[in-house]
Design a protein around this motif. Structure first.
Motif, mmCIF file in Angstrom:
data_model
loop_
_atom_site.group_PDB
_atom_site.id
_atom_site.type_symbol
_atom_site.label_atom_id
_atom_site.label_comp_id
_atom_site.label_asym_id
_atom_site.label_seq_id
_atom_site.Cartn_x
_atom_site.Cartn_y
_atom_site.Cartn_z
ATOM 1 N N SER A 306 -17.815 21.397 53.694
ATOM 2 C CA SER A 306 -18.369 20.094 53.478
ATOM 3 C C SER A 306 -17.324 19.079 53.131
ATOM 4 O O SER A 306 -16.370 19.404 52.524
ATOM 5 C CB SER A 306 -19.444 20.168 52.594
ATOM 6 N N PRO A 307 -17.357 17.937 53.703
ATOM 7 C CA PRO A 307 -16.320 16.826 53.472
ATOM 8 C C PRO A 307 -16.146 16.513 52.041
ATOM 9 O O PRO A 307 -17.404 16.709 51.114
ATOM 10 C CB PRO A 307 -16.654 15.599 54.181
ATOM 11 N N ILE A 308 -15.109 16.251 51.462
ATOM 12 C CA ILE A 308 -15.146 15.818 50.056
ATOM 13 C C ILE A 308 -14.818 14.290 49.715
ATOM 14 O O ILE A 308 -14.132 13.680 50.116
ATOM 15 C CB ILE A 308 -13.922 16.437 49.259
ATOM 16 N N ASN A 309 -15.955 13.655 48.910
ATOM 17 C CA ASN A 309 -15.801 12.393 48.614
ATOM 18 C C ASN A 309 -16.584 12.091 47.348
ATOM 19 O O ASN A 309 -17.323 13.064 46.639
ATOM 20 C CB ASN A 309 -16.406 11.610 49.584
ATOM 21 N N LYS A 310 -16.824 10.782 46.966
ATOM 22 C CA LYS A 310 -17.487 10.680 45.802
ATOM 23 C C LYS A 310 -18.956 10.702 45.641
ATOM 24 O O LYS A 310 -19.646 11.037 44.905
ATOM 25 C CB LYS A 310 -17.323 9.101 45.429
ATOM 26 N N ASP A 311 -19.535 10.979 47.167
ATOM 27 C CA ASP A 311 -20.999 11.086 47.245
ATOM 28 C C ASP A 311 -21.226 12.766 47.646
ATOM 29 O O ASP A 311 -22.187 13.077 48.236
ATOM 30 C CB ASP A 311 -21.388 10.524 48.378
ATOM 31 N N MET A 312 -20.379 13.499 47.600
ATOM 32 C CA MET A 312 -20.497 15.070 47.833
ATOM 33 C C MET A 312 -21.561 15.800 46.914
ATOM 34 O O MET A 312 -22.010 15.212 45.847
ATOM 35 C CB MET A 312 -19.008 15.795 47.728
#
Length: 345
Positions: A306-312
């Motif tokens: 899964s993509p990694i970001n502040k909303d993960m």
């Protein structure tokens, strides 16, 4: 560790809440701190090992790891403080000679920092190549630690407007048989060190770390006010380093409470430092373990889908944290010293 036990451990991590996971990580990091304390000393206090001089009309000579410009050099490099014990004692060639020189001692009454003159008389250790980096104090580096490296540029000619600087960072080991430190042929170790110890040109209490510097990628230091450097005047350069304690520090923006690199006030547009580091992180999701600069797993390839970001999702954070902590442990198990070399031209 068997696959069954590994799967059991993975499941136990996923079942934990965020607070529980952070507490467990903190405990593990405290254990790591007790077990693996790396001397920052001169092996991250090494300036200009093979300093590159590629100015036009320069005559360049090279002997072993020593490279120096001759009569027409544009500037010299210098540092202030004490020579570190580990570098002077252990960074030697096969004939037991020091790889780095002490430099020439020279005293200046002032220096320039951020365009402002600072009236302070200091003794500088000056040279053009294979020069040991002097520091104010001997330090240790471990997950959660941060600090700064300082050096000086001293122009030797008029009308010098900029200096191009790059650096490299590697792990070194101590060999008991000959009491020297050497760079091991371990690409996994060297790659992880590059991703776990980060360098920046600026640090601000409001905005956090700024102007991220990547190893082996040059950056330009310009003269103040778009002018020229003054001849024979030291100009102070500061590089800030940090070894983020938690994986979350790369992604979230609560620097004041969690040790994150950035704050909510920091620029988070597509070309910002925040976005550049986020791109770097996501690129590691698909890189094999031996070439990965952020994650490590001893039993299988790193797999973050899964993509990694502040909303993960929490599962993604848990998975990344597990891989990140294993990488910290790998560095702590396999490296004794951290080496940083500055190159300028």
């Amino acid at each position: 560790m068997s696959t069954r036990n590994q799967r059991k451990q993975d499941n136990s991590i996923k079942e934990k809440t965020s607070d529980e996971l952070l507490e467990e990580i903190a405990v593990n990091k405290r254990k790591l701190k007790r077990s693996f304390v790396f001397a920052f000393v001169a092996l991250i206090a090494v300036i200009a090992l093979g300093i590159a001089w590629f100015m036009s009309n320069s005559k360049v000579t090279s002997t072993g790891t020593s490279v120096s410009a001759q009569d027409d050099r544009l500037f010299e490099l210098a540092s202030v403080g004490e020579r570190q014990t580990a570098e002077a004692s252990y960074l030697k060639d096969e004939s037991e000679k020091n790889i780095l020189s002490a430099g020439a001692e020279r005293t200046y009454d002032s220096y320039i920092e951020n365009g402002t003159e600072v009236r302070e008389k200091q003794k500088y250790h000056v040279g053009t190549g294979s020069l040991a980096w002097y520091l104010d104090s001997q330090e240790s580096i471990l997950p959660g630690a941060n600090g700064k490296l300082e050096f000086y540029i001293i122009p030797k000619k008029d009308d010098v407007k900029s200096v191009t600087v790059s650096f490299d960072i590697n792990g070194y080991v101590y060999t008991t048989e000959n009491k020297r430190v050497v760079k091991p042929a371990d690409t996994t170790l060297q790659n992880l060190i590059q991703g776990h110890i980060l360098f920046f040109q600026q640090l601000d209490d409001v905005y956090g770390y700024q102007k991220w510097l990547e190893a082996d990628k040059p950056f330009v230091i310009k003269a103040p006010n778009n002018g020229s450097f003054q001849k024979d005047v030291p100009y102070k350069v500061t590089i800030y380093w940090i070894w983020p304690q938690y994986f979350r520090n790369y992604v979230y923006t609560q620097k004041s409470t969690q040790g994150d690199l950035f704050t909510d006030a920091a620029n988070q547009t597509s070309d910002s430092d925040y976005a550049r580091i986020n791109t770097f992180i996501n690129n590691q999701r698909t890189v094999e373990t031996s070439q990965n600069k952020l994650f490590y797993d001893e039993s299988s390839e790193v797999q973050v889908t899964s993509p990694i970001n502040k909303d993960m999702a929490q599962d993604t954070l848990d998975q990344c944290s597990k891989y990140y902590n294993k990488a910290d442990e790998y560095i702590g198990t396999n490296a004794k010293y951290i080496y940083v070399g500055i190159k300028a031209n």
